[in-house]
Each structure stands twice: as C-alpha cells, then as structure tokens.
Design a protein around this motif. Structure first.
Motif, PDB file in Angstrom:
ATOM      1  N   THR A  36      -3.357  -1.371   7.441  1.00 51.75           N
ATOM      2  CA  THR A  36      -4.281  -0.261   7.655  1.00 51.75           C
ATOM      3  C   THR A  36      -5.270  -0.220   6.494  1.00 51.75           C
ATOM      4  O   THR A  36      -4.871  -0.150   5.337  1.00 51.75           O
ATOM      5  CB  THR A  36      -3.533   1.087   7.740  1.00 51.75           C
ATOM      6  OG1 THR A  36      -2.624   1.030   8.844  1.00 51.75           O
ATOM      7  CG2 THR A  36      -4.506   2.240   7.956  1.00 51.75           C
ATOM      8  N   ARG A  68     -12.357  -5.481   7.505  1.00 55.59           N
ATOM      9  CA  ARG A  68     -11.668  -5.893   8.734  1.00 55.59           C
ATOM     10  C   ARG A  68     -11.925  -7.368   9.017  1.00 55.59           C
ATOM     11  O   ARG A  68     -11.011  -8.113   9.360  1.00 55.59           O
ATOM     12  CB  ARG A  68     -12.120  -5.034   9.907  1.00 55.59           C
ATOM     13  CG  ARG A  68     -11.459  -5.416  11.216  1.00 55.59           C
ATOM     14  CD  ARG A  68     -11.973  -4.545  12.355  1.00 55.59           C
ATOM     15  NE  ARG A  68     -11.213  -3.323  12.497  1.00 55.59           N
ATOM     16  CZ  ARG A  68     -10.031  -3.257  13.090  1.00 55.59           C
ATOM     17  NH1 ARG A  68      -9.470  -4.344  13.586  1.00 55.59           N
ATOM     18  NH2 ARG A  68      -9.395  -2.116  13.202  1.00 55.59           N
ATOM     19  N   THR A  78      -2.155  -7.178  13.178  1.00 57.28           N
ATOM     20  CA  THR A  78      -2.656  -5.894  13.667  1.00 57.28           C
ATOM     21  C   THR A  78      -3.352  -5.191  12.514  1.00 57.28           C
ATOM     22  O   THR A  78      -2.771  -5.017  11.440  1.00 57.28           O
ATOM     23  CB  THR A  78      -1.499  -5.022  14.189  1.00 57.28           C
ATOM     24  OG1 THR A  78      -0.832  -5.737  15.229  1.00 57.28           O
ATOM     25  CG2 THR A  78      -2.013  -3.702  14.719  1.00 57.28           C
ATOM     26  N   ASN A  80      -5.603  -1.738  11.510  1.00 55.94           N
ATOM     27  CA  ASN A  80      -6.139  -0.412  11.809  1.00 55.94           C
ATOM     28  C   ASN A  80      -7.098  -0.050  10.693  1.00 55.94           C
ATOM     29  O   ASN A  80      -6.982  -0.565   9.581  1.00 55.94           O
ATOM     30  CB  ASN A  80      -5.023   0.637  11.857  1.00 55.94           C
ATOM     31  CG  ASN A  80      -4.008   0.333  12.939  1.00 55.94           C
ATOM     32  OD1 ASN A  80      -4.352  -0.059  14.044  1.00 55.94           O
ATOM     33  ND2 ASN A  80      -2.739   0.514  12.611  1.00 55.94           N
ATOM     34  N   GLU A  82      -9.342   3.477   8.917  1.00 58.46           N
ATOM     35  CA  GLU A  82      -9.482   4.930   8.886  1.00 58.46           C
ATOM     36  C   GLU A  82     -10.523   5.302   7.841  1.00 58.46           C
ATOM     37  O   GLU A  82     -10.532   4.763   6.730  1.00 58.46           O
ATOM     38  CB  GLU A  82      -8.133   5.558   8.515  1.00 58.46           C
ATOM     39  CG  GLU A  82      -8.109   7.043   8.516  1.00 58.46           C
ATOM     40  CD  GLU A  82      -8.028   7.642   9.918  1.00 58.46           C
ATOM     41  OE1 GLU A  82      -8.509   8.756  10.096  1.00 58.46           O
ATOM     42  OE2 GLU A  82      -7.467   6.982  10.811  1.00 58.46           O
TER      43      GLU A  82
END
Length: 156
Positions: A36, A68, A78, A80, A82
């Motif tokens: 994340t 990213r 994976t 994520n 924020e």
C-alpha cells in the motif's frame, strides 16, 4: 523469521522514498503480499483538515502514479494507494498502518546533515516511536546525498 505480507510505504518526492517503494514491492512479490502506497498532505492548522487542497492533491496523485509504476516493475503484486489529508504526517501514517493491520512500514528518509550529523526527521521519528508494527528505514547512500546537496547549493 517474520512474514511481511502487508506493507505500507509512505511516499514523498525524494529518492529514498522511491527506493523504499522499490524494496517494499520486491518484498511484496517474495511474500505474495500487498503493498500500500500512502501520500499524506499536511493541512495547515488555519484550515479545516477537509479543506480543498487541489494543487497538493494533484501533486500527490502524480507522485502516487510514479510510485505505482515503479512498484509494478517488481512483477505480479497487489498494489493499493491512498491519498490522505492530515494535520501531521507521522500520526496519520501510524493510524493508517493500524487500520490496515500492516506487518511493516517501509520508510525512505533523506539525508540532510544537521550540524554535520545524520538526523531522522520528525515524521520518521514519530513512526519509529509509535508504530506497533515493524518499521524499516531506507536511507540513500551518503555519496548520493552529498552530491545532491552540492548540486542544490550550486544552483542557489
């Protein structure tokens, strides 16, 4: 050995932070985990914490896109991301780590000598003191930091 399947990487615009993202992505790939990416916009106390921070949000979104893309180079993981607004980044990072139940926070810290010595800044210091999970600090090599400092001084 501890398993690090859930990794939180706070992202700021410096090389140490992006190196921490790359290391976090590699670890997430090895552990078949989740990375994340988190960017915190610090809001001045004179404004409500929910104030429209359009320019900062655009800059933060662009930084998260770059992070990213860098993380995606690690392979099939994976990812994520924020974008948060908070008064102070340190507590926001710790709270996000707690809410997500992460195993490790992967933080990059730049190098700027304070009276000739390396100092961890207030954000990393807060996270190191208050996070209940593991915290890994990634610091750029001193040669890179002193070269960057020399370039910055020369451009003034």
């Amino acid at each position: 050995m501890a398993r690090f399947r859930s990794i939180l990487a706070p992202v700021v615009d410096d090389s140490a932070s992006l190196e921490a993202v790359a290391i976090g992505a590699s670890l997430a790939r090895q552990e078949k985990g989740v990375l994340t990416l988190l960017h915190v916009i610090e809001v001045e106390r004179s404004l409500p914490v929910t104030a429209d921070m359009d320019l900062e949000a655009q800059s933060g979104e662009e930084l998260l896109r770059r992070a990213r893309a860098l993380a995606a180079e690690a392979g099939n993981i994976t990812i994520n991301d924020e974008l948060l607004q908070a008064r102070v980044a340190g507590p926001a990072i710790v709270e996000e780590a707690e809410a997500r139940g992460v195993d490790v926070i992967m933080m990059g810290v730049g190098w700027s000598p304070l009276l000739g010595q390396f100092e961890v800044g207030p954000t990393a210091g807060y996270v190191l003191r208050h996070a209940s999970c593991n915290v890994w600090i990634v610091r750029e090599p001193l040669e890179m930091a002193t070269a960057a400092a020399g370039k910055a001084a020369a451009s003034r």
